[in-house]
Design a protein around this motif. Structure first.
Motif, PDB file in Angstrom:
ATOM      1  N   THR A   4       1.005  -1.208   0.360  1.00  0.00           N
ATOM      2  CA  THR A   4      -0.081   0.183  -0.291  1.00  0.00           C
ATOM      3  C   THR A   4       1.265   1.274   0.035  1.00  0.00           C
ATOM      4  OG1 THR A   4      -0.094   0.654   2.564  1.00  0.00           O
ATOM      5  CG2 THR A   4      -2.068  -1.346   1.147  1.00  0.00           C
ATOM      6  N   HIS A   5       2.358   1.163  -0.600  1.00  0.00           N
ATOM      7  CA  HIS A   5       2.854   2.891   0.090  1.00  0.00           C
ATOM      8  C   HIS A   5       4.614   2.179  -0.745  1.00  0.00           C
ATOM      9  CE1 HIS A   5       3.578   6.580   1.936  1.00  0.00           C
ATOM     10  NE2 HIS A   5       5.070   6.096   1.847  1.00  0.00           N
ATOM     11  N   ALA A   6       5.129   2.389  -2.120  1.00  0.00           N
ATOM     12  CA  ALA A   6       5.862   2.104  -2.722  1.00  0.00           C
ATOM     13  C   ALA A   6       6.077   3.459  -3.372  1.00  0.00           C
ATOM     14  CB  ALA A   6       5.682   0.594  -3.051  1.00  0.00           C
ATOM     15  N   LEU A  34       0.994   3.663  -5.130  1.00  0.00           N
ATOM     16  CA  LEU A  34       2.383   4.730  -5.252  1.00  0.00           C
ATOM     17  C   LEU A  34       2.107   6.100  -4.572  1.00  0.00           C
ATOM     18  CD1 LEU A  34       2.777   4.339  -9.048  1.00  0.00           C
ATOM     19  CD2 LEU A  34       4.228   2.910  -7.036  1.00  0.00           C
ATOM     20  N   PRO A  35       2.341   6.251  -3.250  1.00  0.00           N
ATOM     21  CA  PRO A  35       2.097   7.775  -2.852  1.00  0.00           C
ATOM     22  C   PRO A  35       3.147   8.474  -3.635  1.00  0.00           C
ATOM     23  CG  PRO A  35       3.265   6.583  -1.500  1.00  0.00           C
ATOM     24  CD  PRO A  35       4.009   5.682  -2.813  1.00  0.00           C
ATOM     25  N   ASN A  36       2.660  10.274  -4.625  1.00  0.00           N
ATOM     26  CA  ASN A  36       3.185  11.327  -4.162  1.00  0.00           C
ATOM     27  C   ASN A  36       4.088  12.327  -3.269  1.00  0.00           C
ATOM     28  OD1 ASN A  36       4.003  13.036  -6.665  1.00  0.00           O
ATOM     29  ND2 ASN A  36       3.242  14.848  -5.597  1.00  0.00           N
ATOM     30  N   GLY A  91      -2.263  11.619  -0.759  1.00  0.00           N
ATOM     31  CA  GLY A  91      -0.710  11.130  -0.031  1.00  0.00           C
ATOM     32  C   GLY A  91       0.462  11.206  -0.957  1.00  0.00           C
ATOM     33  N   GLU A  92       1.141  11.176  -0.200  1.00  0.00           N
ATOM     34  CA  GLU A  92       1.492  11.186   1.563  1.00  0.00           C
ATOM     35  C   GLU A  92       1.219  12.592   1.954  1.00  0.00           C
ATOM     36  OE1 GLU A  92       5.158   8.890   0.916  1.00  0.00           O
ATOM     37  OE2 GLU A  92       4.813   9.739   2.919  1.00  0.00           O
ATOM     38  N   ILE A  93       0.227  13.060   2.546  1.00  0.00           N
ATOM     39  CA  ILE A  93       0.597  14.562   3.509  1.00  0.00           C
ATOM     40  C   ILE A  93       0.872  13.796   5.269  1.00  0.00           C
ATOM     41  CG2 ILE A  93      -1.130  14.879   1.602  1.00  0.00           C
ATOM     42  CD1 ILE A  93      -3.824  14.572   3.865  1.00  0.00           C
ATOM     43  N   PHE A 152      -2.209   5.805   8.702  1.00  0.00           N
ATOM     44  CA  PHE A 152      -0.977   6.599   9.300  1.00  0.00           C
ATOM     45  C   PHE A 152       0.055   5.247   9.135  1.00  0.00           C
ATOM     46  CE2 PHE A 152      -1.881   9.418  12.913  1.00  0.00           C
ATOM     47  CZ  PHE A 152      -3.389   9.897  12.298  1.00  0.00           C
ATOM     48  N   HIS A 153       0.830   5.522   7.515  1.00  0.00           N
ATOM     49  CA  HIS A 153       1.935   4.816   7.150  1.00  0.00           C
ATOM     50  C   HIS A 153       2.248   5.012   7.812  1.00  0.00           C
ATOM     51  CE1 HIS A 153       5.628   5.811   4.691  1.00  0.00           C
ATOM     52  NE2 HIS A 153       5.128   6.843   4.935  1.00  0.00           N
ATOM     53  N   CYS A 154       3.515   3.880   7.930  1.00  0.00           N
ATOM     54  CA  CYS A 154       4.863   2.966   8.091  1.00  0.00           C
ATOM     55  C   CYS A 154       4.680   2.990  10.004  1.00  0.00           C
ATOM     56  CB  CYS A 154       5.706   4.298   8.049  1.00  0.00           C
ATOM     57  SG  CYS A 154       7.837   3.710   8.596  1.00  0.00           S
TER      58      CYS A 154
HETATM   59 ZN   LIG Z   1       6.491   7.402   1.577  1.00  0.00          ZN
END
Ligand SMILES: [Zn+2]
Length: 253
Positions: A4-6, A34-36, A91-93, A152-154
């Motif tokens: 979900t986040h690469a 893909l998060p910008n 995202g990502e923000i 909340f990524h990572c």
């Molecule tokens: Zn990231």
């Protein structure tokens, strides 16, 4: 399984992106989100998405580490992209006070502005926080009108933080940090509400054990899933099914 986040559009993958995607598919990774980051990442991100249209889906947003005195103008450009292209999330923000506090006010402004875009467009948000969990939760609580969803990524925080995040209706993105021996996540992961857990790599950064310190890639989502399965005493397949279901629902896949 879904990464979900690469950031596979990053230049670190310019020499072997096809093989990276092939290895991901071979490990059962069916989607890579893909998060910008900023204005410069848009072009490579959209090119990568176009190259793997069945696998990659893009988000649009401004990362807190790239917020500066020009924030108003940058946000106008970022926002204009939503009229030109379909994105799965804002995202990502977020807020990052680890590297630099100079633009704290601007970071908060950009975060709240983008949360409101998400409400208007009914899109989930992908949140990056570093040394800023309290500030981020306070702003999110103020903005949460029941329509905001996201992750909340990572995530590498405490059980209490996880609960506060879940209470706001938000998911937790587990990645390489979950596999670090000194990360403390072995105590946290068994206590998480699995209905709010999704998997990610955040590649090229934060590669899971045994690749720690090297370039990360979507195929390693499998290693994160195995770690979660071990800590929860569940099968890899159960973790795969649960987290894939959560990600599909959250990102409308
Ligand atoms: Zn990231």
């Amino acid at each position: 399984m879904i990464d979900t986040h690469a950031h596979i559009y990053a230049s670190e993958f310019d020499n072997d992106r096809d093989q990276v995607v092939e290895r991901a598919l071979a490990q059962g990774i069916s989607k890579i989100l893909l998060p910008n980051i900023d204005l410069d990442s848009i072009e490579p991100m959209l090119t990568t998405e176009a190259a793997y249209p069945q696998i990659c889906r893009s988000m649009m947003g401004l990362h807190p580490c790239y917020v500066d005195g020009n924030v108003e103008q940058t946000l106008t450009t970022i926002h204009s992209w939503f009229n030109k292209h379909s994105f799965i999330a804002v995202g990502e923000i977020g807020i990052d006070l680890y590297w630099d506090k100079t633009y704290k006010v601007e970071q908060e402004y950009a975060f709240v502005t983008q949360l409101n875009w998400a409400k208007e467009m009914q899109l989930p948000v992908v949140i990056h926080t570093r040394d800023s969990i309290e500030e981020t939760l306070a702003l999110l609580e103020k903005e949460q009108d029941g329509s905001l969803s996201g992750v909340f990524h990572c995530f590498g925080g405490s059980v209490e933080e996880a609960k506060a995040i879940n209470q706001l209706g938000f998911h937790l993105g587990l990645g390489g940090v979950s596999t670090f021996k000194n990360g403390g996540m072995d105590k946290v992961i068994p206590q998480l509400d699995m209905n709010y857990v999704i998997l990610e790599t955040d590649c090229p950064y934060l590669a899971p054990v045994p690749h720690r310190g090297k370039r990360n890639e979507p195929a390693y989502t499998q290693l994160v899933a195995q770690r979660v399965a071990d800590l929860r005493q569940m099968s890899l397949q159960q973790i795969d099914e649960l987290t894939t279901r959560n990600a599909k629902t959250l990102f409308n896949l």
